[in-house]
Write an enzyme that holds these catalytic residues in place. Structure first.
Site, short mmCIF file in Angstrom:
data_model
loop_
_atom_site.label_atom_id
_atom_site.label_comp_id
_atom_site.label_asym_id
_atom_site.label_seq_id
_atom_site.Cartn_x
_atom_site.Cartn_y
_atom_site.Cartn_z
CE LYS A 89 -4.00 -2.15 1.62
NZ LYS A 89 -4.05 -3.15 2.65
CE LYS B 148 -4.28 -16.59 -1.41
NZ LYS B 148 -5.05 -15.65 -0.66
CE LYS C 58 -10.48 -9.61 3.57
NZ LYS C 58 -9.48 -10.60 3.97
P1 ADP Z 1 -8.29 -13.37 1.75
O1 ADP Z 1 -7.24 -13.71 0.70
O2 ADP Z 1 -9.66 -13.74 1.31
O3 ADP Z 1 -8.16 -11.93 2.19
P2 ADP Z 1 -7.01 -13.91 4.24
O4 ADP Z 1 -5.74 -13.33 3.72
O5 ADP Z 1 -7.79 -13.16 5.28
O6 ADP Z 1 -7.97 -14.25 3.00
O7 ADP Z 1 -6.69 -15.38 4.74
C1 ADP Z 1 -6.98 -15.93 6.00
C2 ADP Z 1 -6.40 -17.33 6.03
O8 ADP Z 1 -7.00 -18.17 5.01
C3 ADP Z 1 -4.89 -17.36 5.75
O9 ADP Z 1 -4.29 -18.35 6.56
C4 ADP Z 1 -4.80 -17.73 4.29
O10 ADP Z 1 -3.61 -18.34 3.92
C5 ADP Z 1 -6.00 -18.69 4.13
N1 ADP Z 1 -6.48 -18.58 2.74
C6 ADP Z 1 -7.07 -17.51 2.17
N2 ADP Z 1 -7.36 -17.74 0.87
C7 ADP Z 1 -6.95 -18.99 0.60
C8 ADP Z 1 -6.96 -19.81 -0.57
N3 ADP Z 1 -7.48 -19.38 -1.70
N4 ADP Z 1 -6.43 -21.04 -0.48
C9 ADP Z 1 -5.91 -21.49 0.68
N5 ADP Z 1 -5.86 -20.78 1.82
C10 ADP Z 1 -6.38 -19.54 1.80
#
Ligand code: ADP
Ligand code: TRP
Length: 325
Positions: free
Chosen positions: A113, A192, A195
């Protein structure tokens, strides 16, 4: 007994990627290892981005309901909300004073950022220090995280090592644990699941909406009657994650044989999501309809966990030459 700990920010309803990539592996470890398991909802971290209090609390409940619905044993383990033990911010301050500026300036969470510094608040800049406090405050030995969090874990280890070097071994230096096999759950567009990409699958949606999301999974334009490449098919990739091996093999064969369309595969995917998450969906909705239960589980979790942080804080305060209350 050794401790295993992980946290999830309360910024969104956990999606399939979060469940398979973070929540389920932690639940499995909590059952397999002879360790005390701690799972918490990082709502102080969420404050760096989510400013509305009722929105944040709602998300705290969604995350808590997901942990419980997916089978995290809240009696045996600890499930709590970060802000319910506000003394964590005291430890964060102490750790701040041992964290070199360049280390934070180098953090991905900030660097991503940093082209728009006016958007970066100090909380976001010091985010890794609060995360270090979350881990060090509860003497965690093992921290399951996604690959994106490994840098934060390295920082936690460096901060702990620096304090231990000066004051003797007062902090546990934790190890990270990355689940290799489920590391990358694809989203509806094949990237991947995240959110931030708007490509996520919320397995707790009502059936009709869930179906709509699953029908939107991207496929190529191979005609129904033609053979299809299963491995590059996102519907198959998702199905394989949830279905028994024999059912996955069957779908693979049907795709490769031809005469079986992506629409058929998507319907089977819907079926397996509903089957796999059936009990969890019921539990989740029951909890979200009566949030008093979630609140009391979280309150009890914080009450049981707080004394551990107090113990660490006493150790740190003593070492730093502050009085002990
Ligand atoms: P996002 O990418 O939706 O913002 P976060 O970064 O908040 O998700 O991830 C929270 C947890 O879920 C972390 O431990 C992350 O590695 C796991 N996680 C998020 N997306 C995935 C994915 N597509 N595959 C596997 N693990 C994931
Ligand atoms: N930063 C983590 C994430 O976004 C969440 C988190 C906060 C965490 N504190 C933690 C994870 C302590 C593990 C341990 O995914």
């Amino acid at each position: 007994m050794k401790r295993i700990l992980t946290g999830i920010q309360s910024t969104n309803q956990p999606h399939l990627g979060n469940i398979l990539g973070a929540i389920d592996p932690m639940i499995q470890l909590s059952q397999a290892l002879e360790m005390e398991a701690f799972a918490f909802i990082a709502d102080l971290h969420a404050l760096t981005t989510v400013k509305d209090g009722s929105e944040r609390r709602h998300k705290v409940r969604q995350v808590a309901a997901t942990w419980i619905a997916c089978g995290f044993d809240v009696e045996k383990n600890r499930l709590y909300c970060q802000s319910d033990i506000p003394e964590i911010t005291e430890l964060t301050w102490y750790l701040n004073c041992f964290t070199p500026f360049p280390m934070l300036a180098n953090a991905h969470s900030f660097k991503d950022k940093s082209n728009r510094l006016s958007d970066v608040n100090a909380g976001l800049f010091t985010y890794p220090v609060l995360m270090a406090a979350d881990i060090l405050g509860y003497d965690a030995h093992l921290v399951p995280v996604g690959k994106d969090q490994l840098q934060h874990l390295e920082m936690t280890r460096d901060i702990a090592a620096s304090i231990n070097h000066t004051y003797g071994d007062i902090l546990v230096v934790p190890e990270a644990r990355v689940a290799e096999d489920t590391m990358l759950i694809p989203g509806t567009d094949g990237q991947k699941m995240s959110k931030s990409y708007g490509n996520f699958i919320d397995v707790f949606l009502p059936e009709k909406e869930l179906k709509k999301v699953l029908m939107s999974v991207v496929t190529d334009s191979t005609p129904l009657e033609d053979p299809k490449d299963a491995e590059s098919c996102i519907v198959y990739q998702l199905f394989k994650l949830l279905a028994p091996a024999s059912a996955a093999l069957e779908m693979r064969n049907k795709l490769q044989a031809g005469g079986y369309g992506y629409g058929h595969a998507k319907n089977e995917l819907l079926g397996i999501v509903l089957e796999h998450f059936g009990p969890a969906r019921m539990k989740y909705h029951a909890l979200m309809e009566n949030t008093e239960d979630i609140e009391s589980i979280l309150a009890a979790g914080a009450e049981r966990t707080r004394p551990i942080l107090h113990e660490t804080l006493s150790r740190v305060r003593r070492a730093l030459g502050f009085s002990i209350s």
